[in-house]
Enzyme design. Structure first.
Site, PDB file in Angstrom:
ATOM      1  N   TRP A 112      46.081  42.506  39.617  1.00 35.66           N
ATOM      2  CA  TRP A 112      46.889  41.439  40.246  1.00 35.66           C
ATOM      3  C   TRP A 112      48.156  42.042  40.851  1.00 35.66           C
ATOM      4  CZ3 TRP A 112      43.625  37.853  40.842  1.00 35.66           C
ATOM      5  CH2 TRP A 112      42.962  37.145  39.831  1.00 35.66           C
ATOM      6  N   THR A 167      51.998  40.815  25.659  1.00 37.89           N
ATOM      7  CA  THR A 167      50.695  40.544  26.267  1.00 37.89           C
ATOM      8  C   THR A 167      50.127  39.233  25.745  1.00 37.89           C
ATOM      9  OG1 THR A 167      48.651  41.592  26.990  1.00 37.89           O
ATOM     10  CG2 THR A 167      49.104  41.664  24.626  1.00 37.89           C
ATOM     11  N   ASP A 220      49.203  28.188  38.168  1.00 44.32           N
ATOM     12  CA  ASP A 220      47.946  28.464  38.885  1.00 44.32           C
ATOM     13  C   ASP A 220      47.643  27.455  39.984  1.00 44.32           C
ATOM     14  OD1 ASP A 220      47.198  30.864  37.641  1.00 44.32           O
ATOM     15  OD2 ASP A 220      46.593  29.757  35.855  1.00 44.32           O
ATOM     16  N   GLY A 228      58.847  41.984  27.210  1.00 39.45           N
ATOM     17  CA  GLY A 228      57.471  41.908  27.676  1.00 39.45           C
ATOM     18  C   GLY A 228      56.541  41.666  26.502  1.00 39.45           C
ATOM     19  N   ARG A 238      43.305  43.695  34.381  1.00 36.92           N
ATOM     20  CA  ARG A 238      43.377  42.674  35.434  1.00 36.92           C
ATOM     21  C   ARG A 238      44.814  42.447  35.894  1.00 36.92           C
ATOM     22  NH1 ARG A 238      39.948  39.562  33.457  1.00 36.92           N
ATOM     23  NH2 ARG A 238      41.040  37.683  32.827  1.00 36.92           N
ATOM     24  N   ASP A 275      50.052  37.642  36.932  1.00 31.38           N
ATOM     25  CA  ASP A 275      49.092  36.888  37.747  1.00 31.38           C
ATOM     26  C   ASP A 275      49.799  35.954  38.736  1.00 31.38           C
ATOM     27  OD1 ASP A 275      48.490  37.546  35.090  1.00 31.38           O
ATOM     28  OD2 ASP A 275      46.754  36.253  35.005  1.00 31.38           O
TER      29      ASP A 275
END
Ligand code: GLY
Length: 393
Positions: free
Chosen positions: A248, A232, A111, A230, A244, A172
């Site tokens: 993104w 979550t 981030d 994959g 979200r 993200d």
């Protein structure tokens, strides 16, 4: 003399202008209330508490992934009004972000893109601020250390040696690439743009599912580079579609297409947009996970709606053929956010966008305002009102 009623477009324009004025009032009030300290990630009952203290950090200090959305709103406020109140507050935060990167405080995260694009690239671009430029370049260099060459991705979270996080990235992260794209432009060093090209290609191949939905996170074997699975973190199920994340995807793939010219990223953004729009409820504001729809006993995530609006405007800018449709969808969602998801008056809340969800599985920030929801709602309003305005990303 009779006056004819305003056209629908003029009415939407007036609502947008009113909403922008209200956001500016809230940002001014929050500058007075918070000074150089930082609000928490989300509101509690629509009021932002100070960011809580944590080991090594006092209350209100700069840590976590969301603090830059706050100066990000101040920079937009300054661009719209030229009022020094916004610029002075945002410059003080830029200096604080400089200290954060120099002292290596809470940097173990992808981030850094969100954090340093909005806090430091913004003043570097808008004012030619050299200190902010070198802080942003230092952050970009730090982000590069998270690149795992065998897998071709930037690790999202945690220490690179942490077995629980090693080799994992998340959708993200697409939004963190503009820091590297900017660093490549500034320095002429293709290491940064090579990482952007590789990371976004790998994400497109693995995180986008054949039906157009997306995984929130994906694991690679960091040593062999083998794609694993994959999963979550904030969505309802591993195979559901966290709203979200999908938003993104719309924005991040479109923006990285603009940066790299990779046509498959444009297609990925279109695919994310189609799926997102096909899974909206009647009022066009998504439930927090797209497995839910009208009639579900589940909260909405208005922040996903705001991000999707920005993403759809960005997609319209790079996809001339689809542009009228993407723009119309963006305007529909934005109109619904303004009508049903904003406080009646600025003084009623610290947040400008009500009814978002941070992390429902962990029961954090459910049906609250969020710093990123506020930022992207403001960006969405300005994109709608001023089509010539360019975001810092
Ligand atoms: N980037 C973290 C989130 O969207 O919650």
């Amino acid at each position: 003399m009779t006056t004819s009623p305003p056209s629908a477009a003029a009415a939407v324009r007036a609502d947008t202008d009113r909403a922008i004025a209200q956001v500016l009032d809230t940002v001014r009030a929050n500058i007075r209330a918070f000074g150089l300290r930082y609000p928490d990630d989300t509101t509690r009952d629509d009021r932002y508490p100070l960011r809580p203290a944590a080991p090594g950090f006092d209350e209100g200090e700069n840590r976590g992934w969301t603090t830059s959305f706050w100066p990000g709103m101040q920079w937009i406020g300054w661009e719209l009004t030229g009022d020094d109140v916004f610029r002075d507050a945002a410059l003080a935060h830029a200096a604080d972000f400089g200290r954060r990167v120099r002292e290596e405080r809470d940097l173990d995260t992808h981030d850094l893109g969100f954090l340093y694009t909005l806090s430091c690239v913004a003043p570097a671009r808008l004012l030619g601020d050299e200190d902010a430029r070198s802080s942003a370049l230092a952050a970009a260099e730090h982000l590069m250390t998270r690149f795992l060459p065998s897998a071709g991705v930037i690790q999202a979270w945690g220490d690179l040696a942490d077995p629980a996080q090693r080799g994992r990235t998340i959708i993200d992260s697409l939004m963190n690439m503009p820091l590297l794209t900017w660093a490549a432009e500034q320095t002429g060093d293709s290491r940064y743009s090579d990482v952007v090209a590789r990371h976004t290609r790998e994400l497109r191949r693995r995180i986008l599912r054949p039906d157009g939905s997306t995984f929130h996170t994906f694991y690679w074997d960091a040593e062999t580079g083998e794609p694993l699975r994959g999963a979550t973190e904030q969505g309802a199920f591993d195979d559901s579609c966290w709203a979200r994340g999908q938003a993104w995807g719309i924005y991040g793939f479109a923006m990285n297409h603009r940066a790299t010219g990779d046509a498959s990223l444009l297609e990925a953004s279109r695919t994310c947009a189609e799926y997102f729009l096909a899974h909206l409820p009647a009022d066009d504001v998504p439930y927090w996970d797209l497995v839910y729809n009208d009639g579900a006993d589940a909260p909405r995530d208005s922040s996903s709606g705001a991000i999707a609006v920005c993403g759809l405007f960005e997609l319209a800018a790079v996809d001339p053929e689809g542009a009228p449709r993407w723009r119309a969808a963006a305007e529909r969602i934005l109109a619904s956010l303004i009508a049903g998801y904003t406080p009646a008056r600025a003084e009623d809340a610290d947040t400008v966008l009500l009814h978002s969800v941070y992390d429902l599985p962990k029961d954090v920030g459910v049906d609250e305002g969020t710093l990123w929801g506020d930022y992207f709602f403001f960006e969405a309003l300005v994109r709608a009102a001023r089509p010539d305005w360019r975001p810092v990303w």
